[in-house]
Design an enzyme around this catalytic site. Sequence first.
Site, PDB file in Angstrom:
ATOM      1  N   LYS A  97      -6.334 -67.295  23.081  1.00 24.94           N
ATOM      2  CA  LYS A  97      -5.252 -67.352  24.076  1.00 24.94           C
ATOM      3  C   LYS A  97      -5.123 -66.056  24.879  1.00 24.94           C
ATOM      4  O   LYS A  97      -4.208 -65.898  25.663  1.00 24.94           O
ATOM      5  CB  LYS A  97      -3.928 -67.700  23.386  1.00 24.94           C
ATOM      6  CG  LYS A  97      -3.979 -69.044  22.656  1.00 24.94           C
ATOM      7  CD  LYS A  97      -2.618 -69.531  22.199  1.00 24.94           C
ATOM      8  CE  LYS A  97      -2.801 -70.742  21.281  1.00 24.94           C
ATOM      9  NZ  LYS A  97      -1.581 -71.532  21.128  1.00 24.94           N
TER      10      LYS A  97
ATOM     11  N   LYS B 167      15.970 -97.895  23.836  1.00 27.72           N
ATOM     12  CA  LYS B 167      15.576 -97.750  22.431  1.00 27.72           C
ATOM     13  C   LYS B 167      14.496 -98.786  22.085  1.00 27.72           C
ATOM     14  O   LYS B 167      14.648 -99.974  22.373  1.00 27.72           O
ATOM     15  CB  LYS B 167      16.807 -97.948  21.540  1.00 27.72           C
ATOM     16  CG  LYS B 167      16.517 -97.677  20.093  1.00 27.72           C
ATOM     17  CD  LYS B 167      17.739 -97.853  19.220  1.00 27.72           C
ATOM     18  CE  LYS B 167      17.304 -97.824  17.761  1.00 27.72           C
ATOM     19  NZ  LYS B 167      18.379 -98.197  16.865  1.00 27.72           N
TER      20      LYS B 167
ATOM     21  N   LYS C 204      -6.587 -67.277  17.123  1.00 26.27           N
ATOM     22  CA  LYS C 204      -5.609 -67.722  18.142  1.00 26.27           C
ATOM     23  C   LYS C 204      -5.373 -66.628  19.172  1.00 26.27           C
ATOM     24  O   LYS C 204      -5.254 -66.891  20.367  1.00 26.27           O
ATOM     25  CB  LYS C 204      -4.278 -68.097  17.478  1.00 26.27           C
ATOM     26  CG  LYS C 204      -4.346 -69.429  16.775  1.00 26.27           C
ATOM     27  CD  LYS C 204      -3.072 -69.785  16.046  1.00 26.27           C
ATOM     28  CE  LYS C 204      -3.329 -71.037  15.211  1.00 26.27           C
ATOM     29  NZ  LYS C 204      -2.220 -71.384  14.329  1.00 26.27           N
TER      30      LYS C 204
ATOM     31  N   PHE D 241       3.038 -66.074  18.169  1.00 32.32           N
ATOM     32  CA  PHE D 241       3.389 -66.176  16.758  1.00 32.32           C
ATOM     33  C   PHE D 241       2.471 -67.227  16.147  1.00 32.32           C
ATOM     34  O   PHE D 241       2.135 -68.210  16.810  1.00 32.32           O
ATOM     35  CB  PHE D 241       4.857 -66.591  16.579  1.00 32.32           C
ATOM     36  CG  PHE D 241       5.797 -65.418  16.564  1.00 32.32           C
ATOM     37  CD1 PHE D 241       5.998 -64.660  17.702  1.00 32.32           C
ATOM     38  CD2 PHE D 241       6.468 -65.057  15.402  1.00 32.32           C
ATOM     39  CE1 PHE D 241       6.856 -63.570  17.697  1.00 32.32           C
ATOM     40  CE2 PHE D 241       7.323 -63.973  15.373  1.00 32.32           C
ATOM     41  CZ  PHE D 241       7.524 -63.217  16.524  1.00 32.32           C
TER      42      PHE D 241
ATOM     43  N   ASP E  55      -0.452 -76.064  26.500  1.00 33.08           N
ATOM     44  CA  ASP E  55      -0.321 -74.839  25.693  1.00 33.08           C
ATOM     45  C   ASP E  55       0.232 -73.742  26.620  1.00 33.08           C
ATOM     46  O   ASP E  55      -0.484 -73.178  27.448  1.00 33.08           O
ATOM     47  CB  ASP E  55      -1.668 -74.437  25.095  1.00 33.08           C
ATOM     48  CG  ASP E  55      -1.488 -73.367  24.030  1.00 33.08           C
ATOM     49  OD1 ASP E  55      -0.692 -72.427  24.252  1.00 33.08           O
ATOM     50  OD2 ASP E  55      -2.138 -73.460  22.974  1.00 33.08           O
ATOM     51  N   ILE E  56       1.527 -73.463  26.467  1.00 31.42           N
ATOM     52  CA  ILE E  56       2.225 -72.525  27.364  1.00 31.42           C
ATOM     53  C   ILE E  56       1.575 -71.143  27.300  1.00 31.42           C
ATOM     54  O   ILE E  56       1.294 -70.499  28.311  1.00 31.42           O
ATOM     55  CB  ILE E  56       3.720 -72.424  26.971  1.00 31.42           C
ATOM     56  CG1 ILE E  56       4.369 -73.811  27.012  1.00 31.42           C
ATOM     57  CG2 ILE E  56       4.466 -71.438  27.859  1.00 31.42           C
ATOM     58  CD1 ILE E  56       5.765 -73.873  26.396  1.00 31.42           C
TER      59      ILE E  56
ATOM     60  N   ASN F  80      10.139 -80.115  15.040  1.00 32.97           N
ATOM     61  CA  ASN F  80       9.637 -79.434  13.837  1.00 32.97           C
ATOM     62  C   ASN F  80      10.751 -78.603  13.225  1.00 32.97           C
ATOM     63  O   ASN F  80      11.883 -78.598  13.716  1.00 32.97           O
ATOM     64  CB  ASN F  80       8.410 -78.582  14.179  1.00 32.97           C
ATOM     65  CG  ASN F  80       8.748 -77.553  15.235  1.00 32.97           C
ATOM     66  OD1 ASN F  80       9.565 -76.668  15.012  1.00 32.97           O
ATOM     67  ND2 ASN F  80       8.143 -77.676  16.405  1.00 32.97           N
TER      68      ASN F  80
ATOM     69  N   ASP G 121       3.210 -79.833  19.344  1.00 36.30           N
ATOM     70  CA  ASP G 121       1.820 -79.924  19.798  1.00 36.30           C
ATOM     71  C   ASP G 121       1.540 -81.229  20.537  1.00 36.30           C
ATOM     72  O   ASP G 121       0.604 -81.311  21.314  1.00 36.30           O
ATOM     73  CB  ASP G 121       0.871 -79.793  18.604  1.00 36.30           C
ATOM     74  CG  ASP G 121       0.935 -78.391  18.014  1.00 36.30           C
ATOM     75  OD1 ASP G 121       0.817 -77.425  18.792  1.00 36.30           O
ATOM     76  OD2 ASP G 121       1.133 -78.257  16.795  1.00 36.30           O
TER      77      ASP G 121
HETATM   78  N1  CTP Z   1       2.236 -72.295  21.763  1.00 39.18           N
HETATM   79  C1  CTP Z   1       2.462 -72.556  23.099  1.00 39.18           C
HETATM   80  N2  CTP Z   1       2.354 -73.830  23.581  1.00 39.18           N
HETATM   81  C2  CTP Z   1       1.995 -74.849  22.785  1.00 39.18           C
HETATM   82  C3  CTP Z   1       1.755 -74.590  21.414  1.00 39.18           C
HETATM   83  C4  CTP Z   1       1.873 -73.302  20.949  1.00 39.18           C
HETATM   84  O1  CTP Z   1       2.783 -71.632  23.838  1.00 39.18           O
HETATM   85  N3  CTP Z   1       1.892 -76.072  23.272  1.00 39.18           N
HETATM   86  C5  CTP Z   1       2.367 -70.911  21.263  1.00 39.18           C
HETATM   87  C6  CTP Z   1       3.430 -70.727  20.224  1.00 39.18           C
HETATM   88  O2  CTP Z   1       4.673 -70.384  20.805  1.00 39.18           O
HETATM   89  C7  CTP Z   1       2.879 -69.598  19.378  1.00 39.18           C
HETATM   90  C8  CTP Z   1       1.394 -69.826  19.427  1.00 39.18           C
HETATM   91  O3  CTP Z   1       1.152 -70.564  20.623  1.00 39.18           O
HETATM   92  O4  CTP Z   1       3.147 -68.334  19.936  1.00 39.18           O
HETATM   93  C9  CTP Z   1       0.948 -70.601  18.248  1.00 39.18           C
HETATM   94  O5  CTP Z   1      -0.357 -71.009  18.439  1.00 39.18           O
HETATM   95  P1  CTP Z   1      -0.861 -72.461  18.020  1.00 39.18           P
HETATM   96  O6  CTP Z   1      -2.316 -72.465  18.183  1.00 39.18           O
HETATM   97  O7  CTP Z   1      -0.139 -73.534  18.683  1.00 39.18           O
HETATM   98  O8  CTP Z   1      -0.421 -72.464  16.546  1.00 39.18           O
HETATM   99  P2  CTP Z   1      -0.243 -73.716  15.700  1.00 39.18           P
HETATM  100  O9  CTP Z   1       0.671 -74.719  16.308  1.00 39.18           O
HETATM  101  O10 CTP Z   1       0.114 -73.221  14.366  1.00 39.18           O
HETATM  102  O11 CTP Z   1      -1.711 -74.293  15.839  1.00 39.18           O
HETATM  103  P3  CTP Z   1      -2.568 -75.108  14.810  1.00 39.18           P
HETATM  104  O12 CTP Z   1      -1.757 -76.329  14.546  1.00 39.18           O
HETATM  105  O13 CTP Z   1      -3.793 -75.341  15.597  1.00 39.18           O
HETATM  106  O14 CTP Z   1      -2.740 -74.205  13.622  1.00 39.18           O
END
Ligand code: CTP
Length: 400
Positions: A341, A289, A337, A323, A306-307, A210, A279
């Site tokens: 979390k 490849k 969120k 964030f 999701d860490i 991203n 994600d």
């Molecule tokens: N995060 C994480 N592990 C993931 C995805 C996100 O730890 N696999 C953390 C990011 O570092 C950030 C927060 O979760 O601190 C963001 O939340 P998230 O729900 O993932 O936000 P978006 O990706 O924006 O979710 P959405 O696409 O559902 O809006």
Amino acid sequence: MTTLAGREVVLGVTGGIAAYKACEIIRELRKEGANVSVILTASGSQFITPLTLQTLSKNPVHTDLFNLISESDIGHISLAQRANLLLIAPATANIIGKIRHGIADDLLSTVAMATTAPILMAPAMNSDMYAAAAVRENMEALVERGVTFVEPGEGALACGTTGPGRLADTGKIIEMARILLYDKILEGKKVVVSAGPTAEDIDPVRFITNRASGKMGFAMAVVARRFGAEVTLVTGPTRLPDPPFLKVERVRSAQEMGNAVAAAGENANAIVMAAAVADVRPAAPAARKIPKNELMEKIDVVRTDDILANLGELKRNRVLVGFAAETNDLEAKAREKMRKKNLDAIVANDVSRGDIGFDSDRNEVKVLFSDGTTLDLVKASKDAIATAVWRAITVKFMRA
Ligand code: CTP
């Protein structure tokens, strides 16, 4: 506002070819609002003129220990007392030896003895001199007494040799000045910050990622260090160089990031997830490849772990900060969120705007706290945003 603003920095310039770099140091200090008074030693004045330093610092340059005009007005004791920081750059083997042994035979060595301000030295000399036992012993003794050194870098030296001895980069010297001058609100705390995107490999040449640049996460790590924390920065692939004076772990995938954050965060006081974790990831990266006509059927994606949510489940007494990058319904989505979390705070920014956020040096955020309060931070540098976010987190959750 940075904490160098309004601070008194006394800059000692001693006799080495790197004395000309004092010009850049003065400019950077003044750019951040510090008042700089220069003390130029006799040998320093062989390399750079008082007029140059005076013009850049916009203050009289001090050279003599016993100057009738300045002695009645300012004097060496007054310079020593006024300093919030005594920075000696470049510092020769001679000034290091004199300060270590308590010799006060000129203005700079006298001020160094008389001041109670932190002393920061950036040595610059020939590599063999730098390796000499006398210099090593003197530096070690000064470190024991609380003097801070910014070690010289390696490279081609003016004397024709190559090795350690070049004055450290100005940016590194100024960063240590900030570290010494910031309030130590996170002293004794361990902090883990994640930054950047992650990259999820499809095959040896393609990956899912991203637009995150890592700048906001790097700022959160650097500022925590300035506030005195012991910091580990876990970052995905970014173009940014390692920030000085903190531990940096470079990872690639969400899984590697999860492992690194969990390990470093085991006994941390706070974990800040500023990374834009992918994600989804390919279920099984291909070893070879994939031909393009097979791509559509071969990329089978699954969700990454999701860490942050995992950390929230085993929260213990660690402060957790997330964030949220949103394009619409910023506050409601971020609050949801934070709740889901199990976070203490979430920093929300609007990524639909081109002037802030991704890859920009500036940001504008809304910080939401678990106690229902919010903090709006107007558009500012990512450093300034990180400073305000850490102050708020510290006041709310981390006061001793
Ligand atoms: N995060 C994480 N592990 C993931 C995805 C996100 O730890 N696999 C953390 C990011 O570092 C950030 C927060 O979760 O601190 C963001 O939340 P998230 O729900 O993932 O936000 P978006 O990706 O924006 O979710 P959405 O696409 O559902 O809006």
